[in-house]
Design a protein around this motif. Structure first.
Motif, PDB file in Angstrom:
ATOM      1  N   ASP A 184       5.198   5.436 -10.011  1.00 22.17           N
ATOM      2  CA  ASP A 184       5.670   6.809 -10.127  1.00 22.17           C
ATOM      3  C   ASP A 184       4.501   7.736  -9.806  1.00 22.17           C
ATOM      4  O   ASP A 184       3.490   7.702 -10.510  1.00 22.17           O
ATOM      5  N   PRO A 185       4.614   8.576  -8.771  1.00 19.63           N
ATOM      6  CA  PRO A 185       3.506   9.476  -8.459  1.00 19.63           C
ATOM      7  C   PRO A 185       3.233  10.485  -9.573  1.00 19.63           C
ATOM      8  O   PRO A 185       2.147  11.067  -9.613  1.00 19.63           O
ATOM      9  N   TYR A 186       4.181  10.663 -10.464  1.00 16.12           N
ATOM     10  CA  TYR A 186       4.053  11.491 -11.660  1.00 16.12           C
ATOM     11  C   TYR A 186       3.508  12.871 -11.305  1.00 16.12           C
ATOM     12  O   TYR A 186       4.246  13.685 -10.777  1.00 16.12           O
ATOM     13  N   LYS A 187       2.235  13.149 -11.534  1.00 13.09           N
ATOM     14  CA  LYS A 187       1.657  14.464 -11.238  1.00 13.09           C
ATOM     15  C   LYS A 187       0.867  14.484  -9.933  1.00 13.09           C
ATOM     16  O   LYS A 187       0.458  15.544  -9.468  1.00 13.09           O
ATOM     17  N   ALA A 188       0.632  13.320  -9.336  1.00  6.54           N
ATOM     18  CA  ALA A 188      -0.162  13.231  -8.114  1.00  6.54           C
ATOM     19  C   ALA A 188       0.676  13.617  -6.898  1.00  6.54           C
ATOM     20  O   ALA A 188       1.873  13.348  -6.835  1.00  6.54           O
ATOM     21  N   THR A 189       0.019  14.223  -5.921  1.00  6.02           N
ATOM     22  CA  THR A 189       0.692  14.602  -4.681  1.00  6.02           C
ATOM     23  C   THR A 189       0.099  13.896  -3.475  1.00  6.02           C
ATOM     24  O   THR A 189       0.707  13.891  -2.415  1.00  6.02           O
ATOM     25  N   LYS A 190      -1.083  13.320  -3.627  1.00  9.66           N
ATOM     26  CA  LYS A 190      -1.660  12.570  -2.516  1.00  9.66           C
ATOM     27  C   LYS A 190      -2.633  11.524  -3.041  1.00  9.66           C
ATOM     28  O   LYS A 190      -3.127  11.609  -4.163  1.00  9.66           O
ATOM     29  N   GLY A 191      -2.863  10.528  -2.196  1.00 10.16           N
ATOM     30  CA  GLY A 191      -3.758   9.439  -2.536  1.00 10.16           C
ATOM     31  C   GLY A 191      -3.367   8.191  -1.776  1.00 10.16           C
ATOM     32  O   GLY A 191      -2.522   8.232  -0.871  1.00 10.16           O
ATOM     33  N   LYS A 192      -3.985   7.091  -2.155  1.00  7.88           N
ATOM     34  CA  LYS A 192      -3.680   5.792  -1.550  1.00  7.88           C
ATOM     35  C   LYS A 192      -3.839   4.732  -2.628  1.00  7.88           C
ATOM     36  O   LYS A 192      -4.883   4.655  -3.273  1.00  7.88           O
ATOM     37  N   VAL A 193      -2.804   3.942  -2.831  1.00  7.84           N
ATOM     38  CA  VAL A 193      -2.784   2.943  -3.885  1.00  7.84           C
ATOM     39  C   VAL A 193      -2.393   1.598  -3.291  1.00  7.84           C
ATOM     40  O   VAL A 193      -1.399   1.499  -2.591  1.00  7.84           O
ATOM     41  N   LYS A 194      -3.197   0.582  -3.596  1.00  8.34           N
ATOM     42  CA  LYS A 194      -2.878  -0.796  -3.208  1.00  8.34           C
ATOM     43  C   LYS A 194      -2.458  -1.543  -4.469  1.00  8.34           C
ATOM     44  O   LYS A 194      -3.154  -1.512  -5.472  1.00  8.34           O
ATOM     45  N   ILE A 195      -1.310  -2.202  -4.379  1.00 12.68           N
ATOM     46  CA  ILE A 195      -0.790  -2.949  -5.529  1.00 12.68           C
ATOM     47  C   ILE A 195      -0.520  -4.395  -5.102  1.00 12.68           C
ATOM     48  O   ILE A 195       0.162  -4.638  -4.109  1.00 12.68           O
ATOM     49  N   THR A 220       0.860  -1.168   0.000  1.00 17.61           N
ATOM     50  CA  THR A 220       0.000   0.000   0.000  1.00 17.61           C
ATOM     51  C   THR A 220       0.901   1.223   0.000  1.00 17.61           C
ATOM     52  O   THR A 220       1.822   1.318   0.814  1.00 17.61           O
ATOM     53  N   ILE A 221       0.638   2.126  -0.932  1.00 26.11           N
ATOM     54  CA  ILE A 221       1.443   3.341  -1.054  1.00 26.11           C
ATOM     55  C   ILE A 221       0.567   4.541  -0.732  1.00 26.11           C
ATOM     56  O   ILE A 221      -0.485   4.729  -1.344  1.00 26.11           O
ATOM     57  N   ASP A 222       1.013   5.342   0.240  1.00 26.19           N
ATOM     58  CA  ASP A 222       0.340   6.601   0.514  1.00 26.19           C
ATOM     59  C   ASP A 222       1.341   7.752   0.603  1.00 26.19           C
ATOM     60  O   ASP A 222       0.979   8.880   0.873  1.00 26.19           O
ATOM     61  N   ASN A 223       2.607   7.450   0.332  1.00 25.10           N
ATOM     62  CA  ASN A 223       3.648   8.469   0.238  1.00 25.10           C
ATOM     63  C   ASN A 223       3.874   8.771  -1.239  1.00 25.10           C
ATOM     64  O   ASN A 223       4.433   7.952  -1.969  1.00 25.10           O
ATOM     65  N   PHE A 224       3.447   9.923  -1.688  1.00 24.83           N
ATOM     66  CA  PHE A 224       3.550  10.290  -3.092  1.00 24.83           C
ATOM     67  C   PHE A 224       4.722  11.227  -3.349  1.00 24.83           C
ATOM     68  O   PHE A 224       4.712  11.997  -4.299  1.00 24.83           O
ATOM     69  N   ASN A 225       5.755  11.165  -2.496  1.00 28.46           N
ATOM     70  CA  ASN A 225       6.920  12.025  -2.652  1.00 28.46           C
ATOM     71  C   ASN A 225       8.032  11.388  -3.473  1.00 28.46           C
ATOM     72  O   ASN A 225       8.951  12.080  -3.890  1.00 28.46           O
ATOM     73  N   GLU A 226       7.973  10.063  -3.682  1.00 30.09           N
ATOM     74  CA  GLU A 226       9.047   9.407  -4.428  1.00 30.09           C
ATOM     75  C   GLU A 226       8.532   8.168  -5.141  1.00 30.09           C
ATOM     76  O   GLU A 226       7.476   7.633  -4.826  1.00 30.09           O
ATOM     77  N   LYS A 227       9.329   7.708  -6.101  1.00 31.46           N
ATOM     78  CA  LYS A 227       8.986   6.488  -6.836  1.00 31.46           C
ATOM     79  C   LYS A 227       9.185   5.272  -5.946  1.00 31.46           C
ATOM     80  O   LYS A 227       9.998   5.290  -5.021  1.00 31.46           O
ATOM     81  N   PHE A 228       8.459   4.222  -6.262  1.00 30.36           N
ATOM     82  CA  PHE A 228       8.614   2.933  -5.596  1.00 30.36           C
ATOM     83  C   PHE A 228       8.991   1.924  -6.673  1.00 30.36           C
ATOM     84  O   PHE A 228       8.295   1.797  -7.685  1.00 30.36           O
ATOM     85  N   VAL A 229      10.104   1.227  -6.481  1.00 29.45           N
ATOM     86  CA  VAL A 229      10.550   0.193  -7.416  1.00 29.45           C
ATOM     87  C   VAL A 229      10.791  -1.078  -6.621  1.00 29.45           C
ATOM     88  O   VAL A 229      11.433  -1.052  -5.568  1.00 29.45           O
ATOM     89  N   ASP A 230      10.260  -2.199  -7.119  1.00 32.07           N
ATOM     90  CA  ASP A 230      10.440  -3.474  -6.433  1.00 32.07           C
ATOM     91  C   ASP A 230      10.531  -4.572  -7.488  1.00 32.07           C
ATOM     92  O   ASP A 230      10.258  -4.341  -8.665  1.00 32.07           O
ATOM     93  N   SER A 231      10.902  -5.756  -7.047  1.00 31.84           N
ATOM     94  CA  SER A 231      11.014  -6.875  -7.979  1.00 31.84           C
ATOM     95  C   SER A 231      10.400  -8.131  -7.390  1.00 31.84           C
ATOM     96  O   SER A 231      10.256  -8.264  -6.180  1.00 31.84           O
ATOM     97  N   LEU A 232      10.041  -9.026  -8.291  1.00 29.26           N
ATOM     98  CA  LEU A 232       9.626 -10.378  -7.925  1.00 29.26           C
ATOM     99  C   LEU A 232      10.705 -11.325  -8.421  1.00 29.26           C
ATOM    100  O   LEU A 232      11.193 -11.179  -9.544  1.00 29.26           O
ATOM    101  N   GLY A 270      -7.110   2.108  -6.165  1.00 30.74           N
ATOM    102  CA  GLY A 270      -6.955   3.191  -5.213  1.00 30.74           C
ATOM    103  C   GLY A 270      -7.510   4.483  -5.731  1.00 30.74           C
ATOM    104  O   GLY A 270      -8.381   4.513  -6.607  1.00 30.74           O
ATOM    105  N   THR A 271      -6.943   5.551  -5.207  1.00 24.54           N
ATOM    106  CA  THR A 271      -7.375   6.892  -5.577  1.00 24.54           C
ATOM    107  C   THR A 271      -6.173   7.830  -5.552  1.00 24.54           C
ATOM    108  O   THR A 271      -5.236   7.616  -4.778  1.00 24.54           O
ATOM    109  N   SER A 272      -6.195   8.834  -6.411  1.00 24.32           N
ATOM    110  CA  SER A 272      -5.135   9.844  -6.431  1.00 24.32           C
ATOM    111  C   SER A 272      -5.737  11.176  -6.878  1.00 24.32           C
ATOM    112  O   SER A 272      -6.735  11.209  -7.593  1.00 24.32           O
TER     113      SER A 272
END
Length: 118
Positions: free
Chosen positions: A103-114, A28-40, A57-59
């Motif tokens: 990538d939060p791209y243009k968003a500054t707030k929200g909550k995203v579940k991946i 769950t991402i709610d910090n829109f200040n930086e990119k999140f990169v992960d791997s499987l 989610g929502t942004s």
């Protein structure tokens, strides 16, 4: 009595190990200040056929999701905004790790579940 304890310990260890999979994750991402990169990372000798990503989610503006590393030459993005729910599937037959980039791209707030998995 001793056999019962051994069985309980074995079952407990199996249940604990199920939560530490390298081929399936939820975040769950709610910090829109930086990119999140992960791997499987695929589990050796396990058969796979699909790389699956579910984003919901929502942004307050546009976000970008890429089923690859941020600096990968095969970058392609899915753009989402507002309230969203998106599923992405691609063929996967094992071998190499697969990446995901939020990538939060243009968003500054929200909550995203991946949810992402092989």
């Amino acid at each position: 009595m001793k056999k019962t304890y051994i069985q309980l310990i074995t079952i407990t260890l199996l249940l604990i190990s199920c939560g530490n999979s390298t081929d399936s994750k939820k975040i769950t991402i709610d910090n829109f200040n930086e990119k999140f990169v992960d791997s499987l990372i695929p589990i050796p000798n396990k058969s796979y056929v699909v790389y699956y990503i579910k984003i919901e989610g929502t942004s307050n503006d546009t976000i970008r999701i890429s089923p690859s590393k941020a600096d990968d030459s095969k970058d392609y993005y899915y753009y989402l905004t507002g309230d969203f729910k998106k599923e992405i599937r691609s063929d996967y037959y094992g071998g190499a790790p697969e990446y995901i980039t939020f990538d939060p791209y243009k968003a500054t707030k929200g909550k995203v579940k991946i949810t992402y998995r092989f």
